[in-house]
Every structure is written in structure tokens, then in C-alpha cells.
Design a protein around this motif. Structure first.
Motif, mmCIF file in Angstrom:
data_model
loop_
_atom_site.group_PDB
_atom_site.id
_atom_site.type_symbol
_atom_site.label_atom_id
_atom_site.label_comp_id
_atom_site.label_asym_id
_atom_site.label_seq_id
_atom_site.Cartn_x
_atom_site.Cartn_y
_atom_site.Cartn_z
ATOM 1 N N THR A 114 1.498 -6.073 -1.139
ATOM 2 C CA THR A 114 2.087 -7.043 -0.217
ATOM 3 C C THR A 114 3.368 -6.434 0.342
ATOM 4 N N GLU A 147 -5.063 -0.967 -6.739
ATOM 5 C CA GLU A 147 -4.419 -2.217 -6.346
ATOM 6 C C GLU A 147 -4.728 -3.307 -7.359
ATOM 7 N N ASP A 192 -0.607 -1.221 -8.221
ATOM 8 C CA ASP A 192 0.403 -1.912 -7.416
ATOM 9 C C ASP A 192 -0.191 -3.114 -6.702
ATOM 10 N N LYS A 193 0.626 -4.157 -6.565
ATOM 11 C CA LYS A 193 0.291 -5.224 -5.631
ATOM 12 C C LYS A 193 0.585 -4.709 -4.226
ATOM 13 N N ASN A 209 6.489 -6.968 0.487
ATOM 14 C CA ASN A 209 7.771 -6.840 -0.208
ATOM 15 C C ASN A 209 7.702 -5.965 -1.453
ATOM 16 N N GLN A 210 6.576 -5.324 -1.700
ATOM 17 C CA GLN A 210 6.437 -4.496 -2.897
ATOM 18 C C GLN A 210 7.084 -3.125 -2.706
ATOM 19 N N GLU A 211 7.610 -2.587 -3.789
ATOM 20 C CA GLU A 211 8.321 -1.304 -3.742
ATOM 21 C C GLU A 211 7.444 -0.174 -3.226
#
Length: 402
Positions: free
Chosen positions: A61, A87, A58-59, A63-65
Motif C-alpha cells: 500500500t 506480498e 511486504d504489504k 504508505n509502506q516503507e
């Protein structure tokens, strides 16, 4: 007092959705102010190469889910959740995979730490982190983050202790038997609470089968085991006072910090200050979001770093009696002073339009800084950098009273 919940379980390799569901169930059962999960808790551990793990990464940041998922979980009990996960980051067209931990509360990301010391085959899969472990506050507690094999490197614990850390949150996938015993010495010699959340279960890595050792535990600054698990899926709930870590004395005549012979040996961080500015900007923007401005609708956030490397945030708080309004800059500085900080090194001020400090705030800044670097930030991310001497070249200071 802080309540700490450490979750010990067996993530399933490649079953990210199943692991997240199990994590959610454990988190909702936990009673802690802080919930600590193992390393790579969302994906499992034993992957043959970077390419096989990358689709599950996953990113990290806002706004990431995945961040919103844990933010919602943190909101359930107004807790801080610390979870290990892979990450992915892309900079200048280069994709990197990090073994990271995410610290998140109801407002979103608090910190991200990328593992510095990769173990075994991890060196073929992950990029090692390049920044020192974060030191941050949650409520009134000073915390830091480490991951698994970091435990071997005792310099980290001493440096974190020197920065005033009270509790080290250690997410792990331990397969060797030594860490838990070593943490007793790490805690005792540095005056720290150390919480290790390890996983259990088995996974195959090539021809080898990995057996994770469990043994999730919390150790006090006196080297006492405050709680420990065996090798079953469970939650370890421990309550203690982090302020006990502030007392570094041993007996009546010795101190673990003051008795060091810095004329003979010394430890210091090598990493330079670029990461510090990012931390300050993040804190100032977060503080701005909490501003109380019903009369002007002009929110401001500030973050100040003292000469010990600690960061403090503050926002403006308005009052119907206008003269009682508190500016963000002074709010941040007073938090620093309350925590025994006495010298400002750097400061970030965030507002919609990117305004400079008022005269009153400049005078307070000058009280705690002979010189200081100041960064002004607006909503578009535009930056203006200056020094205290640029904004207040002929200031009145305590030197004028001598």
C-alpha cells in the motif's frame, strides 16, 4: 521510443537488506525509462514454507516503507520500476502470501499484480492471484505484467494483445530451459514486445539444488531478439518503439487479430468487474493529485473505462481566463478518444466533497455513452453510484439529429 533496462542478478536467500542495496546500485546505473527486475528479487526464491518467508514479505500500500523505497528509486531518473517481491495481505483476519510484482513510479504505486500460475512448491507457499493481469499506461505506452510460469499459458498473451497491450513485462525465476524460446512465438503470434528479466545463481530447495538460467531478453513483435544476456550479473539496455506492436498485419493480406474466426472460437476474461472499479478509483484519485487549480483550489480527478477495458485519467486544469478551464471528466474522455476509444462503460469522479459532473461534462459523457455507470468519490472514501440516465434523463444526443 522507450528505453528498457532489464536487471539480471542473483538475490541472496533471506538477505533482504543486501538485496535491496544491490537493486539500488543496479537501478542507479540503469538508463531506462522502465526498469524491470526478476521475480522475488528482494528475498530470493527457495523457502521451505509460508512461515519462513512471511517475515520478509511486504504489504503493498502507498504508505509502506518498501513502496516509498522504490518510489524514491524511480524518482532518480523519473522511471517506472517493476520488481518482484512477496506480498502479505490480511482480509477479515486471514493472512495470505502472494508472489507479486510491484510497478511504481515517482508518484507511488502504479500497479500490483499477483501471480496467477504457481510453479512446483510455490503452491505450498503462496496463494494464487485472483485478478487478471493489469493493463495500464506509462507515458504513451500500454503495458502489462506477468510472472515466471505465466509464460506457459498462451491465452494470457492473446487476451492482452486484444486489450491493446504493446509491451509485456515478465519478471522471472526460471529454472527450465524453454521459456526464452517460447517467448519468440508468443511475441510473433500476438504482435507484442515481451521483456523477460530472469535471475541467475543457485539455491537449495530441500534435497534439490535449483540453478536459475539467466537469459534475460527482449523480443519484438516480429519474433526478433532485440537483446539478450547470458548467465552473468548485468543490465540489458534495449530501446524500441512500442507503437510497432499496434501493427498486427502479416504481409499485405493478413492480420493477427482481424483474421481470427470468432464465429468458431473465442477468448474472453472470466473475472468480473469488481477489480475494474478499484482500478478506476485509484486512477481518479491519482489524477486529482495532479490537478492544476490555483484559482478555485478545488481539485477534481476522473477516470473513464471504455468498452475495450482501457482506463484513462484526467484532472481539471484552470486558466486565468476562466472560460478556458478544462474539467477533469472531459480531460479523461478526450484522452480516451485520442486513443481511438469511442464508448464509455464506467466512470469515477473524485473530489474533496464528492461533486457530480457539470452540465457540459454530462453532455460530453452522453456523446460517448448510451448509458454508463458513474461513481462519485469524496476524500473520506464515501461513494455515490448512479447512471448517466439518472443525472441526465432528457438529454440531447446525436439521435436527435437524425
Amino acid at each position: 521510443m522507450v528505453k528498457l533496462s532489464l536487471i539480471q542478478f542473483a538475490p541472496e536467500i533471506s538477505n533482504k537488506s543486501g538485496n535491496l542495496k544491490k537493486i539500488e546500485e543496479f537501478c542507479k546505473k540503469s538508463q531506462g525509462d522502465i526498469i524491470l527486475l526478476p521475480e522475488l528479487a528482494t528475498t530470493g526464491y527457495a523457502y521451505p514454507n509460508t512461515e519462513s518467508l512471511l517475515p520478509l514479505a511486504d504489504k503493498l500500500t502507498q504508505n509502506q516503507e518498501i513502496v516509498k523505497y522504490f518510489q524514491d528509486l524511480a524518482s532518480f531518473r523519473d522511471s517506472l520500476i517493476v520488481v518482484g517481491l512477496p506480498e502479505v495481505s490480511e482480509q477479515e483476519g486471514k493472512v495470505s502470501l502472494f508472489n507479486s510484482v510491484l510497478a511504481v513510479d515517482k508518484n507511488g504505486i502504479v500497479e500490483v499484480y499477483r501471480k496467477l500460475h504457481l510453479f512446483g512448491r510455490e503452491k505450498k507457499i503462496f496463494t494464487p492471484g485472483s485478478q487478471k493481469p493489469p493493463v495500464f499506461s506509462f507515458r504513451t505506452y500500454k503495458l502489462s505484467l506477468l510472472i515466471c510460469f505465466d509464460w506457459v499459458f498462451q491465452e494470457l498473451f492473446r487476451l492482452l494483445s486484444l486489450q491493446g497491450v504493446q509491451v509485456v513485462l515478465h519478471s522471472a525465476n526460471l529454472v527450465l530451459p524453454w521459456c526464452q524460446r517460447s517467448m519468440i512465438a508468443r511475441a510473433l503470434t500476438n504482435g507484442l514486445f515481451i521483456a523477460t528479466a530472469n535471475r541467475i545463481g543457485r539455491e537449495r530447495e530441500g534435497l534439490d539444488e535449483l540453478t536459475f538460467t539467466g537469459g534475460t531478453q527482449v523480443v519484438s513483435p516480429q519474433g526478433e531478439l532485440l537483446g539478450a544476456l547470458n548467465d552473468d550479473e548485468s543490465i540489458l539496455e534495449v530501446e524500441f518503439d512500442p507503437a510497432q506492436a499496434d501493427k498486427k498485419t502479416i504481409g499485405t493480406n493478413n492480420d493477427r487479430i482481424k483474421d481470427r474466426r470468432e464465429d468458431i472460437y473465442k477468448l474472453e476474461w472470466v473475472v468480473k468487474s469488481s477489480h475494474d472499479w478499484e482500478d478506476l478509483k485509484k486512477m481518479a484519485v491519482k489524477a486529482k493529485s495532479n490537478a492544476y487549480t490555483p484559482y478555485s483550489n478545488f481539485p477534481v480527478g476522473a477516470a473513464v473505462m471504455d468498452d475495450r477495458g482501457f482506463i484513462y485519467g484526467g484532472c481539471n486544469v484552470e486558466n486565468s481566463s476562466y472560460g478556458l478551464t478544462m474539467c477533469a471528466e472531459r480531460s479523461a474522455i478526450f484522452s480516451m478518444v485520442e486513443d481511438k476509444g469511442r464508448k464509455i462503460k464506467k466512470m469515477v469522479i473524485a473530489s474533496n466533497s464528492g461533486v457530480y459532473p457539470c452540465g457540459a461534462c454530462l453532455q460530453v459523457i452522453a456523446e460517448f455513452a448510451d448509458e454508463a455507470e458513474i461513481l462519485i468519490l469524496n476524500n473520506n472514501g464515501d461513494e455515490k453510484r448512479c447512471r448517466l440516465s439518472d443525472l441526465m434523463p432528457h438529454r440531447f444526443s446525436k439521435l436527435d439529429l437524425t
